[in-house]
Design a protein around this motif. Sequence first.
Motif, PDB file in Angstrom:
ATOM      1  N   TYR A 104       0.789  -1.103   0.091  1.00 43.77           N
ATOM      2  CA  TYR A 104       0.024   0.019   0.095  1.00 43.77           C
ATOM      3  C   TYR A 104       0.784   1.192   0.140  1.00 43.77           C
ATOM      4  O   TYR A 104       0.640   2.149  -0.716  1.00 43.77           O
ATOM      5  N   LYS A 105       1.990   1.378   0.900  1.00 49.57           N
ATOM      6  CA  LYS A 105       2.763   2.423   0.921  1.00 49.57           C
ATOM      7  C   LYS A 105       3.716   2.612  -0.349  1.00 49.57           C
ATOM      8  O   LYS A 105       4.364   3.792  -0.362  1.00 49.57           O
ATOM      9  N   ASN A 106       4.108   1.423  -0.995  1.00 42.40           N
ATOM     10  CA  ASN A 106       4.914   1.411  -2.098  1.00 42.40           C
ATOM     11  C   ASN A 106       4.272   0.665  -3.312  1.00 42.40           C
ATOM     12  O   ASN A 106       4.610  -0.250  -3.605  1.00 42.40           O
ATOM     13  N   PRO A 107       3.138   1.342  -3.829  1.00 45.05           N
ATOM     14  CA  PRO A 107       2.395   0.810  -5.063  1.00 45.05           C
ATOM     15  C   PRO A 107       3.213   0.448  -6.154  1.00 45.05           C
ATOM     16  O   PRO A 107       2.783  -0.263  -7.306  1.00 45.05           O
ATOM     17  N   ASP A 108       4.480   1.047  -6.433  1.00 41.29           N
ATOM     18  CA  ASP A 108       5.385   0.407  -7.451  1.00 41.29           C
ATOM     19  C   ASP A 108       5.994  -1.067  -7.024  1.00 41.29           C
ATOM     20  O   ASP A 108       6.911  -1.365  -8.089  1.00 41.29           O
ATOM     21  N   ILE A 109       5.959  -1.629  -6.121  1.00 38.98           N
ATOM     22  CA  ILE A 109       6.527  -2.760  -5.989  1.00 38.98           C
ATOM     23  C   ILE A 109       5.878  -3.887  -6.836  1.00 38.98           C
ATOM     24  O   ILE A 109       4.738  -4.162  -7.231  1.00 38.98           O
ATOM     25  N   GLY A 110       6.605  -4.787  -7.533  1.00 38.86           N
ATOM     26  CA  GLY A 110       6.426  -5.812  -8.339  1.00 38.86           C
ATOM     27  C   GLY A 110       6.435  -6.909  -8.016  1.00 38.86           C
ATOM     28  O   GLY A 110       5.804  -8.088  -8.560  1.00 38.86           O
ATOM     29  N   ALA A 111       6.969  -7.168  -6.673  1.00 37.68           N
ATOM     30  CA  ALA A 111       7.115  -8.639  -6.103  1.00 37.68           C
ATOM     31  C   ALA A 111       7.606  -8.659  -4.801  1.00 37.68           C
ATOM     32  O   ALA A 111       8.223  -7.487  -4.145  1.00 37.68           O
ATOM     33  N   VAL A 112       7.312  -9.607  -4.056  1.00 33.99           N
ATOM     34  CA  VAL A 112       7.751  -9.756  -2.651  1.00 33.99           C
ATOM     35  C   VAL A 112       8.984 -10.702  -2.701  1.00 33.99           C
ATOM     36  O   VAL A 112       8.740 -12.025  -2.965  1.00 33.99           O
ATOM     37  N   LEU A 113       9.991 -10.311  -1.628  1.00 38.61           N
ATOM     38  CA  LEU A 113      10.986 -11.410  -1.428  1.00 38.61           C
ATOM     39  C   LEU A 113      11.076 -11.584   0.114  1.00 38.61           C
ATOM     40  O   LEU A 113      11.342 -10.747   0.822  1.00 38.61           O
ATOM     41  N   LEU A 114      10.945 -12.997   0.431  1.00 34.09           N
ATOM     42  CA  LEU A 114      10.985 -13.058   1.772  1.00 34.09           C
ATOM     43  C   LEU A 114      12.602 -13.768   2.047  1.00 34.09           C
ATOM     44  O   LEU A 114      12.883 -14.803   1.452  1.00 34.09           O
ATOM     45  N   GLU A 115      13.227 -12.815   2.865  1.00 28.23           N
ATOM     46  CA  GLU A 115      14.460 -13.097   2.788  1.00 28.23           C
ATOM     47  C   GLU A 115      14.877 -14.105   4.304  1.00 28.23           C
ATOM     48  O   GLU A 115      16.236 -14.124   4.382  1.00 28.23           O
ATOM     49  N   CYS A 116      14.011 -14.472   5.101  1.00 27.76           N
ATOM     50  CA  CYS A 116      14.533 -15.171   6.096  1.00 27.76           C
ATOM     51  C   CYS A 116      14.106 -16.631   6.032  1.00 27.76           C
ATOM     52  O   CYS A 116      12.736 -16.681   5.440  1.00 27.76           O
ATOM     53  N   SER A 117      14.422 -17.715   6.464  1.00 26.61           N
ATOM     54  CA  SER A 117      14.188 -18.922   6.407  1.00 26.61           C
ATOM     55  C   SER A 117      12.888 -19.156   7.330  1.00 26.61           C
ATOM     56  O   SER A 117      12.340 -20.269   7.033  1.00 26.61           O
ATOM     57  N   ASP A 118      12.359 -18.288   8.064  1.00 23.32           N
ATOM     58  CA  ASP A 118      11.200 -18.670   8.705  1.00 23.32           C
ATOM     59  C   ASP A 118       9.891 -18.158   7.991  1.00 23.32           C
ATOM     60  O   ASP A 118       8.715 -18.581   8.708  1.00 23.32           O
ATOM     61  N   LEU A 119      10.117 -17.506   6.804  1.00 24.19           N
ATOM     62  CA  LEU A 119       9.004 -16.839   6.138  1.00 24.19           C
ATOM     63  C   LEU A 119       8.437 -17.588   5.113  1.00 24.19           C
ATOM     64  O   LEU A 119       7.248 -17.354   4.765  1.00 24.19           O
ATOM     65  N   PRO A 120       8.987 -18.528   4.514  1.00 27.01           N
ATOM     66  CA  PRO A 120       8.237 -19.494   3.272  1.00 27.01           C
ATOM     67  C   PRO A 120       6.852 -19.886   3.733  1.00 27.01           C
ATOM     68  O   PRO A 120       5.991 -20.074   2.944  1.00 27.01           O
TER      69      PRO A 120
END
Length: 63
Positions: A10-26
């Motif tokens: 919402y705060k960054n509408p130009d985001i095209g993808a999300v990268l989960l960089e922590c092994s706890d997040l998948p």
Amino acid sequence: MVTASLDLVYKNPDIGAVLLECSDLPPYAKDIQSHVQLPVYDFITLIKWIHHSTSHKPYHGFI
């Protein structure tokens, strides 16, 4: 995680993808993707991509 991801997009509408960089997040990837409607990547996605690119199976159709 879903709330944080929705807030981020919402705060960054130009985001095209999300990268989960922590092994706890998948485990949250599916829920995040269904709410933010963007591609979601994590280290499991990377491992699968590399594995599939190095170990193709013969194609026998879809049935």
